[in-house]
Every structure is written in C-alpha cells, then in structure tokens.
Design a protein around this motif. Structure first.
Motif, PDB file in Angstrom:
ATOM      1  N   LEU A  95       8.994  39.139  30.323  1.00 36.38           N
ATOM      2  CA  LEU A  95       8.992  38.433  29.047  1.00 36.38           C
ATOM      3  C   LEU A  95       9.349  39.445  27.970  1.00 36.38           C
ATOM      4  O   LEU A  95       8.818  40.567  27.969  1.00 36.38           O
ATOM      5  N   VAL A  96      10.245  39.054  27.088  1.00 35.25           N
ATOM      6  CA  VAL A  96      10.678  39.924  25.992  1.00 35.25           C
ATOM      7  C   VAL A  96      10.322  39.248  24.675  1.00 35.25           C
ATOM      8  O   VAL A  96      10.508  38.040  24.524  1.00 35.25           O
ATOM      9  N   LYS A  97       9.809  40.027  23.732  1.00 31.46           N
ATOM     10  CA  LYS A  97       9.401  39.486  22.439  1.00 31.46           C
ATOM     11  C   LYS A  97       9.903  40.372  21.302  1.00 31.46           C
ATOM     12  O   LYS A  97      10.035  41.587  21.458  1.00 31.46           O
ATOM     13  N   LEU A  98      10.124  39.749  20.158  1.00 31.88           N
ATOM     14  CA  LEU A  98      10.080  40.452  18.885  1.00 31.88           C
ATOM     15  C   LEU A  98       8.677  40.259  18.336  1.00 31.88           C
ATOM     16  O   LEU A  98       8.116  39.158  18.412  1.00 31.88           O
ATOM     17  N   TRP A 130       6.971  49.108  24.319  1.00 34.58           N
ATOM     18  CA  TRP A 130       7.478  48.786  22.995  1.00 34.58           C
ATOM     19  C   TRP A 130       8.662  49.683  22.629  1.00 34.58           C
ATOM     20  O   TRP A 130       8.659  50.882  22.927  1.00 34.58           O
ATOM     21  N   VAL A 131       9.623  49.077  21.958  1.00 33.74           N
ATOM     22  CA  VAL A 131      10.692  49.821  21.289  1.00 33.74           C
ATOM     23  C   VAL A 131      10.529  49.537  19.797  1.00 33.74           C
ATOM     24  O   VAL A 131      10.664  48.387  19.363  1.00 33.74           O
ATOM     25  N   ILE A 132      10.215  50.546  19.017  1.00 30.19           N
ATOM     26  CA  ILE A 132       9.948  50.358  17.593  1.00 30.19           C
ATOM     27  C   ILE A 132      11.282  50.223  16.858  1.00 30.19           C
ATOM     28  O   ILE A 132      12.116  51.129  16.889  1.00 30.19           O
ATOM     29  N   VAL A 195       4.724  47.020  11.443  1.00 31.70           N
ATOM     30  CA  VAL A 195       5.605  47.414  12.546  1.00 31.70           C
ATOM     31  C   VAL A 195       6.417  46.213  13.018  1.00 31.70           C
ATOM     32  O   VAL A 195       5.878  45.106  13.170  1.00 31.70           O
ATOM     33  N   LEU A 196       7.698  46.428  13.261  1.00 30.48           N
ATOM     34  CA  LEU A 196       8.568  45.466  13.950  1.00 30.48           C
ATOM     35  C   LEU A 196       9.019  46.127  15.240  1.00 30.48           C
ATOM     36  O   LEU A 196       9.543  47.252  15.213  1.00 30.48           O
ATOM     37  N   LEU A 197       8.826  45.440  16.359  1.00 28.66           N
ATOM     38  CA  LEU A 197       9.181  46.051  17.635  1.00 28.66           C
ATOM     39  C   LEU A 197       9.708  45.008  18.613  1.00 28.66           C
ATOM     40  O   LEU A 197       9.508  43.808  18.449  1.00 28.66           O
TER      41      LEU A 197
END
Length: 350
Positions: A95-98, A130-132, A195-197
């Motif tokens: 599962l991938v999220k913003l 996480w990728v920030i 934070v947006l990741l």
C-alpha cells in the motif's frame, strides 16, 4: 496495457492535514485538507468492509469506475506478473500513501507478520518506510524507545494516559526533504507536525495506538479489537540507540545514491532490510529512467516528462501526479526534466 493516472483517494482519517497534499497534487485548496491519499490501494480501512460490491473506505477506484482490486482479480497475471501471482496470488502486497501531518500523530505500533497471523488472520503485518517530500525546518519523527521499557511500565503509561512519559522515552529524529526512514513492525513511532511524505508499507491497516487522548479515536479499534495485554505484546520495548537508528534512516545526501546496475536513472531508496516487504526507487532520468516490468506505483515528485510503456502512446506526467503501472505495460521509460518515486512489491527471489 497503459499506465493509469489516478485521482485522489482520501479515506476517513482521525488526524488533521494541512493542505500539503492538495498543493502537491495541484488540487483546489478549498476543503482539500485531508491528511492521507491512498494510491492504487486494494486495502480497506481497518474495521470497514465491502457491501454490494462497492469498494470499502480506502480502496482505489480506477477512472473507468472499477475498483482496482476487482480489476486485478479479473486479470492477476496481467497486472502483477506470473511470478508474483505464483508466490502471492492476486494481491499486490503493498500500500502506498501520501501523508500530510497537520498535527503530531499519536505514538503507535504496527504488528509484525507473526503477530498478524496469530491474532489478526492476516499473512501481513505492517512494516513501512517513508520518503520525506517536504518538511518544516524543525520537523521531527519519533522512533523507538531510547532505553528498554518494561511491560508493566508501558501498560502503566497507557492506563494512566501518560503521553508525556511515553514521549520522553522515545527518540526524536529530525527529518528534512529527501530523507528516508524504514519503520520495522513493532517499533513505536510517530510523525511530527509539518511533514509531507510518501509511505510504502505492507498492505494492511493494523495499528495499536499507544496514545489515544485528544485524537478522537474509537476505543474499539485503537487496539485492533484485542485485549490490551495481547495488543501490547506486539510492541518492541527494546532500547534503540544511535547505532541501531542509523540503520533505519538515510539522509538526503545518501538516499538515492545507490544506483541499480543495468537501469540508468534509477537508484535504491531503502536499506536492504526493507527488501523482504517492498522496495522503492528514485527515478531521475539521465537521460532516461528504465522501469523493468512489474506492478508498481509512481509518485511524480517534481518537473515534467513522459512515461513510455513498451507498447502504446506515451503518458505525460508532472509533479504531483500518481500512477499505477501493471506488469502488462512491459518495460517502461521515463524521460524529461522530472523526478519520481517508484514503489513496488518485494523483489522476487532470483
């Protein structure tokens, strides 16, 4: 089979966003302060289910109106590839999220696969990474207890609703855009405000909330419907010093610096410890990025370019776009002045 551009998919969520997802995705700001966007999701929000064939909360609906889960079930090898289907069935496994934090998240834990099999009837736990993408100057995340914590001590904090004591026992780790962080199942963690990741994780929605006050959480689901002592058995109560933490985090100078042989313009983002669960790649065309065949999610971070499937027309892409690509698209090529993140299931054994 063409790559599919996706609209936003914000499930109901208990915490506040700050509008960063709308700005990142170039969506109208009014009313678009949702804190999560579940991308190419076949996963339902915990405690929800499908009724009459309709997708449950959290599940992606494709532009043609079909739930992605149904489309994959109808043609699993075309979407996922024969090797993946032989190993995992018609399940993307990721599962991938913003995720956009308009407030600090509560301290919480995700169970590992052994716990999930024993108590939650699932083959998957919830290791995540996480990728920030963006962070305020003083942004921080909370990772692991700084010292070993006894079971009675942890239970006492929770029974006494002593968030201050819990947070005082957890490592605070500064983060900035470009950093990556691996969060193993069991590790107590939280994401601070601002934070947006991009989050890549196993395809479940299992969380044990160590903090509950002030977040409007449903007590029935905050511990996954389990007795408290059983739920807390999934918590890693060991001490995490600087040396252990360094194996989880890569700063923006080192994240994406490890190229992949034979695939120009592509670099690894997560440490090898993530490979059992998922993988993520930084795509930075030089002059192209080569995407080998396989199910994946692409989040375009910045710039403009085109994504070319093996057969069929090129798909224009720009910063803020999200796409799902099936195995049937073959080898794809990304061109242009663009950077993107590609998330994919665990690498298949060679």
């Amino acid at each position: 089979m063409q790559p599919v551009a996706l609209g936003a998919n914000p499930p109901a969520t208990f915490y506040r966003g700050a509008g960063r997802i709308a700005r990142f995705r170039n969506l109208p700001a009014a009313g678009q302060t949702y804190p999560e966007d579940w991308i190419a999701s076949t996963t339902a929000r915990f405690g929800t289910g499908r009724e009459g064939g309709a997708p449950a909360d959290g599940m992606t609906v494709l532009p043609d109106g079909r739930p992605l889960a149904d489309a994959i079930a109808e043609a699993p090898e075309r979407w996922l590839g024969p090797g993946h289907v032989a190993r995992y069935g018609a399940d993307p496994t990721i599962l991938v999220k913003l995720l956009d934090t308009g407030q600090r998240l509560p301290l919480h834990v995700h169970p590992d696969r052994g716990f999930a099999r024993a108590h939650l009837a699932s083959p998957y736990g919830k290791t995540e990474a996480w990728v920030i993408l963006d962070a305020v100057p003083d942004a921080e995340v909370f990772l692991g207890f700084r010292r070993p914590v006894g079971g009675d001590e942890l239970a006492g904090w929770i029974a006494g609703r002593d968030s201050a004591a819990m947070l005082a026992a957890v490592n605070r780790v500064p983060v900035r855009a470009g950093d990556t962080v691996l969060v193993p199942a069991g590790l107590p963690h939280s994401i601070g405000e601002g934070v947006l990741l991009v989050e890549v994780q196993e395809a479940t929605d299992f969380s044990v909330m160590l903090e509950q006050d002030g977040f409007g959480l449903d007590p029935a689901t905050a511990l996954l419907g389990l007795p408290r002592d059983r739920a807390l058995a999934c918590v890693d109560r060991s001490g995490w010093g600087a040396d252990r933490l360094s194996g989880l985090r890569r700063d923006r100078a080192s994240a994406g610096s490890e190229g992949i042989a034979g695939r120009p313009g592509v670099a690894r983002l997560f440490p090898a410890a993530a490979d059992e669960f998922f993988a993520a790649e930084l795509l930075r065309p030089d002059p192209i990025s080569v995407l080998d065949p396989g199910f994946c999610v692409v989040v375009v971070d910045a710039g403009h370019g085109v994504l070319e499937p093996e057969d069929g027309p090129a798909v224009p892409v720009a910063g803020g776009d999200t796409l799902v690509i099936g195995y049937g698209s073959g080898q794809c090529v990304l061109r242009g002045s663009v950077t993107a993140i590609r998330a994919r299931p665990a690498p298949m054994p060679s």
